[in-house]
Design an enzyme around this catalytic site. Structure first.
Site, PDB file in Angstrom:
ATOM      1  N   HIS A  94       0.818  -1.205   0.000  1.00 36.52           N
ATOM      2  CA  HIS A  94       0.000   0.000   0.000  1.00 36.52           C
ATOM      3  C   HIS A  94       0.859   1.265   0.000  1.00 36.52           C
ATOM      4  O   HIS A  94       0.454   2.298  -0.533  1.00 36.52           O
ATOM      5  CB  HIS A  94      -0.953   0.004   1.188  1.00 36.52           C
ATOM      6  N   HIS A 273      -1.490 -12.396  -2.637  1.00 37.04           N
ATOM      7  CA  HIS A 273      -2.567 -13.089  -1.932  1.00 37.04           C
ATOM      8  C   HIS A 273      -2.257 -14.556  -1.663  1.00 37.04           C
ATOM      9  O   HIS A 273      -3.130 -15.316  -1.243  1.00 37.04           O
ATOM     10  CB  HIS A 273      -3.898 -12.895  -2.679  1.00 37.04           C
TER      11      HIS A 273
HETATM   12  C1  HEM Z   1      -4.970  -8.364   1.976  1.00 37.15           C
HETATM   13  C2  HEM Z   1      -7.410  -6.324  -1.657  1.00 37.15           C
HETATM   14  C3  HEM Z   1      -3.529  -6.589  -4.463  1.00 37.15           C
HETATM   15  C4  HEM Z   1      -0.986  -8.258  -0.705  1.00 37.15           C
HETATM   16  C5  HEM Z   1      -5.933  -7.748   1.253  1.00 37.15           C
HETATM   17  C6  HEM Z   1      -7.206  -7.370   1.751  1.00 37.15           C
HETATM   18  C7  HEM Z   1      -7.894  -6.819   0.750  1.00 37.15           C
HETATM   19  C8  HEM Z   1      -7.057  -6.807  -0.406  1.00 37.15           C
HETATM   20  C9  HEM Z   1      -9.305  -6.267   0.788  1.00 37.15           C
HETATM   21  C10 HEM Z   1      -7.674  -7.608   3.168  1.00 37.15           C
HETATM   22  C11 HEM Z   1      -7.261  -6.515   4.109  1.00 37.15           C
HETATM   23  C12 HEM Z   1      -7.696  -6.869   5.483  1.00 37.15           C
HETATM   24  O1  HEM Z   1      -8.910  -6.886   5.723  1.00 37.15           O
HETATM   25  O2  HEM Z   1      -6.840  -7.129   6.318  1.00 37.15           O
HETATM   26  C13 HEM Z   1      -6.587  -6.302  -2.752  1.00 37.15           C
HETATM   27  C14 HEM Z   1      -6.989  -5.881  -4.059  1.00 37.15           C
HETATM   28  C15 HEM Z   1      -5.902  -5.954  -4.854  1.00 37.15           C
HETATM   29  C16 HEM Z   1      -4.805  -6.422  -4.036  1.00 37.15           C
HETATM   30  C17 HEM Z   1      -8.384  -5.430  -4.431  1.00 37.15           C
HETATM   31  C18 HEM Z   1      -5.780  -5.648  -6.314  1.00 37.15           C
HETATM   32  C19 HEM Z   1      -6.685  -6.001  -7.184  1.00 37.15           C
HETATM   33  C20 HEM Z   1      -2.477  -6.972  -3.646  1.00 37.15           C
HETATM   34  C21 HEM Z   1      -1.092  -6.941  -4.024  1.00 37.15           C
HETATM   35  C22 HEM Z   1      -0.379  -7.397  -2.963  1.00 37.15           C
HETATM   36  C23 HEM Z   1      -1.318  -7.718  -1.923  1.00 37.15           C
HETATM   37  C24 HEM Z   1      -0.569  -6.456  -5.369  1.00 37.15           C
HETATM   38  C25 HEM Z   1       1.104  -7.561  -2.805  1.00 37.15           C
HETATM   39  C26 HEM Z   1       1.921  -7.802  -3.790  1.00 37.15           C
HETATM   40  C27 HEM Z   1      -1.873  -8.526   0.300  1.00 37.15           C
HETATM   41  C28 HEM Z   1      -1.536  -9.227   1.516  1.00 37.15           C
HETATM   42  C29 HEM Z   1      -2.688  -9.260   2.286  1.00 37.15           C
HETATM   43  C30 HEM Z   1      -3.707  -8.593   1.537  1.00 37.15           C
HETATM   44  C31 HEM Z   1      -0.182  -9.818   1.881  1.00 37.15           C
HETATM   45  C32 HEM Z   1      -2.851  -9.906   3.660  1.00 37.15           C
HETATM   46  C33 HEM Z   1      -2.705  -8.929   4.774  1.00 37.15           C
HETATM   47  C34 HEM Z   1      -2.816  -9.538   6.115  1.00 37.15           C
HETATM   48  O3  HEM Z   1      -2.716 -10.762   6.247  1.00 37.15           O
HETATM   49  O4  HEM Z   1      -2.994  -8.790   7.090  1.00 37.15           O
HETATM   50  N1  HEM Z   1      -5.857  -7.368  -0.081  1.00 37.15           N
HETATM   51  N2  HEM Z   1      -5.269  -6.626  -2.768  1.00 37.15           N
HETATM   52  N3  HEM Z   1      -2.575  -7.421  -2.359  1.00 37.15           N
HETATM   53  N4  HEM Z   1      -3.184  -8.169   0.319  1.00 37.15           N
HETATM   54 FE1  HEM Z   1      -4.244  -7.465  -1.243  1.00 37.15          FE
END
Ligand code: HEM
Length: 745
Positions: A94, A273
């Protein structure tokens, strides 16, 4: 009144910054003072040599500390699965993911996630906790480690402890110490809210044109996010309605604005993810205000969650609940295996968010992040299903599914690009983990392989430039044009590399005048190099030619000056120049060269001078520098089309204050030359006829109070020498703006 409090008996209703402010009174005024935000006054480390301090760090020790921290849970915010790594990856993503190619703003560079509005966007929920968890590390390594570097390094360490090979890490990001109030983040006046609570239609009507999927579906420039308060797209689909195909359209547009192609986009989403989980245990309307407006005792932390402990198994972040994989703290291919191995059906999280779960009851499950022995169904977001339904994304996913090593390599490179994209030339990269390989997105330059020309050679070259017979106007225009692409936001562009001679820059309408001049200066360069005594680059000769022009123009105005020239530029090759990504540097409006893109008025609701201010900000100019530079370029005859608009002088090519004299003259009066008020004529009040023609990017220096105040300083009878000296200084600043090889940028 003796002994009485001066405020006694009155209500106290205002202090500095109390509303209404100037901006409330006149919301449409040109905010020239914005050029001076994020100045040195706000920076407690303005005299600190960050490069040296960072280079002196023991990176191995630092990384070992970070990795130890990641697996050591603390009670005030316990880690999911006993590992903070996933939440730190999200924080780093982010931090970098606000970057946008149109103006180079956003990105990880200044740790702006610490400040509003970014700190308080709904999508950044609980990243405040991630940063606060890192404070003991930040405190230990102190100012030798910026927040911006720490956040990205922690993202890398997080990936590494989960078995993922990163491509390297470069330090060198200097923190900002105030909120960024300059960046346009979108038209909606609905901050801090969960996307579902926002009026989606209103928001999208302002930010988007056309219907999703139609050919005229466009996201407003320079935005890259689909939605207010979101980093990229709404995980529940464009209108929160769970349409994966429509989500894919938004993903392609928004990740494209982040300079990512389809393969990089899939690698990032599928890679990211593979880790962690989403948090959606509590209804959004029970969650407290974001950090920027949280109660004082929250001490900068926001989104208070009243449920249970407010964290661990009660955590509420985005609203979607669950994990994508069976082992969320291990790098493996199970995200794609799950996405493609099951049919997915829509369901809702405890918080009410739209999400997807496997249709088959015997699909594998994922462990609870905190409760021993508890299992949950796997989860996908609408934006994840998008990768399966979009035919191009699907093909890429299938390739990644079939070849995990290839996927790993592509995600590693895309992560490196994501997190380093806004750092500019590699000469700014610090530390022992800088990747050896050059990447095209770094706008690479060839290595410097010869001695730098000395004073005698420079004098010979200067003479050769004068012998070409090229005009002062043409030389100054060309040198300025070669440097004018620079933007301090992502440190791209500038004169180094002589990319003005390459595609796409040489084809830009604004640069048409430079083509024959560059060709002639190339002859000068080639002839000099053919003599074999020394070697010089075309990039240096273009800049030197500009310096020669300024010296001659100043001398013609009666002032002898020496314009600094610092050689050492190199010439980029075409194959080192990503034409598509360079196209973004083409100006929409360049007030310096009196250029406005022909279709501007039909595609923009802005006045040209607003875009000109934006360009001045990207060049890092102050208001006085903006005034002086423009005033000088006008009398030098540096309009892109050679027109006389704004050239308020009858001695073009002489460095004088004539532009400012006319601008401030009480003998002239101005009239619109067209109904729209884009061009003007300047008439003699005494009936002497039309004196000059002008554009908005000329008259703004007389109509705007702040610019006029500066213009008056330089138009004053005693200011000629000051004007010339200040023009030379800002000229040199612009020519040197990309010289990170010789300045500690
Ligand atoms: C978690 C959306 C792309 C890495 C999440 C969460 C959402 C989300 C809604 C949950 C947040 C929470 O409630 O804790 C998206 C969307 C993306 C996107 C809409 C693009 C279409 C990415 C990218 C990465 C990423 C590009 C890294 C390269 C992560 C990780 C988590 C996460 C590691 C887990 C966080 C945790 O375990 O606390 N994402 N994300 N995301 N996202 Fe994404």
């Amino acid at each position: 009144l003796a002994g009485k409090c001066p405020f006694g008996g009155n209500t106290i209703g205002g202090a500095q910054t109390s509303r209404p402010t100037l901006q409330d009174w006149y919301p449409d005024r040109l905010r020239v003072e914005q050029l001076h935000t994020d100045g040195p006054q706000a920076d407690p480390l303005r005299d600190f040599d960050y490069r040296s301090a960072f280079e002196a760090l023991d990176l191995d020790e630092l990384k070992a500390d970070i990795k130890r921290f990641l697996t050591t849970s603390v009670s005030w915010w316990p880690s999911d699965y006993g590992n903070y790594a996933p939440q730190m990856i999200r924080m780093a993503w982010h931090s970098a993911g606000t970057y946008r190619i149109a103006d180079g703003r956003g990105g990880a560079g200044q740790a702006l996630q610490r400040f509003a509005p970014i700190s308080s966007w709904w999508d950044n929920g609980n990243t405040d906790k991630s940063r606060r968890l890192l404070w003991p590390i930040k405190k230990k390594y102190g100012n030798a480690l910026s927040w911006a570097d720490l956040m990205i390094l922690t993202g890398n360490c997080a990936l590494e402890i989960m078995g993922f090979p990163t491509t390297g890490f470069a330090g060198g990001r200097r923190d900002s110490y105030e909120a960024d109030d300059r960046t346009y983040w979108g038209p909606e006046w609905i901050n801090n809210m969960h996307p579902d609570a926002q009026d989606d239609m209103v928001a999208r009507d302002q930010r988007w044109t056309g219907e999703p999927g139609s050919s005229d579906y466009e996201l407003q420039q320079p935005l890259a996010a689909s939605h207010s308060s979101i980093i990229y797209v709404n995980p529940e689909g464009p209108l929160g309605d769970g349409d994966p195909a429509a989500s894919a359209v938004d993903i392609r547009i928004t990740f494209g604005r982040m300079a990512m192609n389809d393969e990089e986009t899939v690698a990032l989403i599928a890679g990211g993810h593979a880790f962690g989980k989403s948090h959606g245990q509590v209804s959004t309307d029970r969650i407290g205000p974001p950090p920027e407006i949280a109660p004082m005792e929250a001490m900068g932390l926001g989104w208070h969650n009243p449920e249970g402990s407010g964290n661990a198994e009660h955590t509420m972040t985005n609203g979607i609940e669950g994990s994508w994989t069976q082992n969320p703290t291990q790098w493996d291919n199970s995200y794609l295996e799950n996405l493609f191995g099951h049919e997915w059906v829509q369901t809702r999280s405890p918080a009410g968010a739209l999400q997807w779960m496997p249709a088959d009851a015997d699909a594998p499950t994922t462990p609870d992040a905190h409760l021993e022995g508890v299992e949950h169904p796997l989860m996908m977001m609408t934006s994840d299903i998008a990768l399966k339904v979009d035919p191009v994304y699907r093909e890429i996913c299938e390739r990644f599914l079939a070849d995990f090593d290839y996927f790993t390599q592509e995600f590693s490179k895309a992560w490196h690009k994501l997190t380093h994209r806004d750092m500019g030339p590699k000469s700014r990269y610090l530390g022992p983990e800088v990747a050896q390989e050059d990447f095209i997105w770094q706008d690479p330059l060839p290595a410097w392989e010869h001695a730098v020309v000395g004073e005698a050679e420079i004098a010979r070259l200067a003479q050769a430039v004068r012998d070409t017979g090229l005009s002062t106007s043409d030389l100054a225009f060309t040198a300025f044009s070669s440097a004018a692409t620079f933007r301090g936001t992502d440190k791209r562009g500038g004169a180094n590399g002589a990319r003005i001679a390459l595609e796409p820059q040489r084809d830009w309408a604004v640069n048409a005048r430079t083509v024959p001049v560059v060709a002639r200066l190339r002859e000068v360069t080639d002839a000099f190099n053919a003599a074999g005594e020394a070697t010089v680059s075309l990039a240096d000769v273009i800049v030197l030619a500009g310096c020669v022009a300024i010296e001659d123009a100043a001398a013609a105005g009666g002032t002898e000056v020496s314009v600094p020239f610092t050689p050492g530029r190199v010439d980029a090759r075409q194959d080192q120049t990503d034409v598509t990504q360079f196209q973004w540097l083409a100006p929409v409006v360049d007030g310096f060269r009196n250029y406005v893109m022909p279709e501007f008025s039909s595609v923009s609701t802005l006045a040209p001078e607003e875009m000109a201010l934006d360009r001045a900000a990207l060049l890092g100019l102050t208001a006085p520098e903006w005034v002086v530079l423009t005033a000088g370029l006008r009398v030098l005859g540096c309009n892109h089309d050679g027109s006389d608009e704004g050239v308020f002088t009858d001695r073009v090519g002489v460095l004088s204050t004539d532009f400012l004299d006319a601008l401030t003259s009480t003998d002239l009066e101005w009239a619109k030359a067209d109904d729209a008020g884009t061009t003007f004529t300047l008439q003699h009040r005494d009936g002497g006829g039309t004196a000059f023609r002008a554009t908005r990017n000329d008259l703004v220096f007389g109509s705007n109070a702040q610019l006029r105040a500066v213009a008056e300083v330089y138009a004053a009878s005693d200011a000629h020498d000051r004007f010339v000296a200040d023009f030379v200084a800002v000229w040199d600043k612009v020519m040197m703006s990309d010289r990170y090889d010789v300045t500690a940028g």
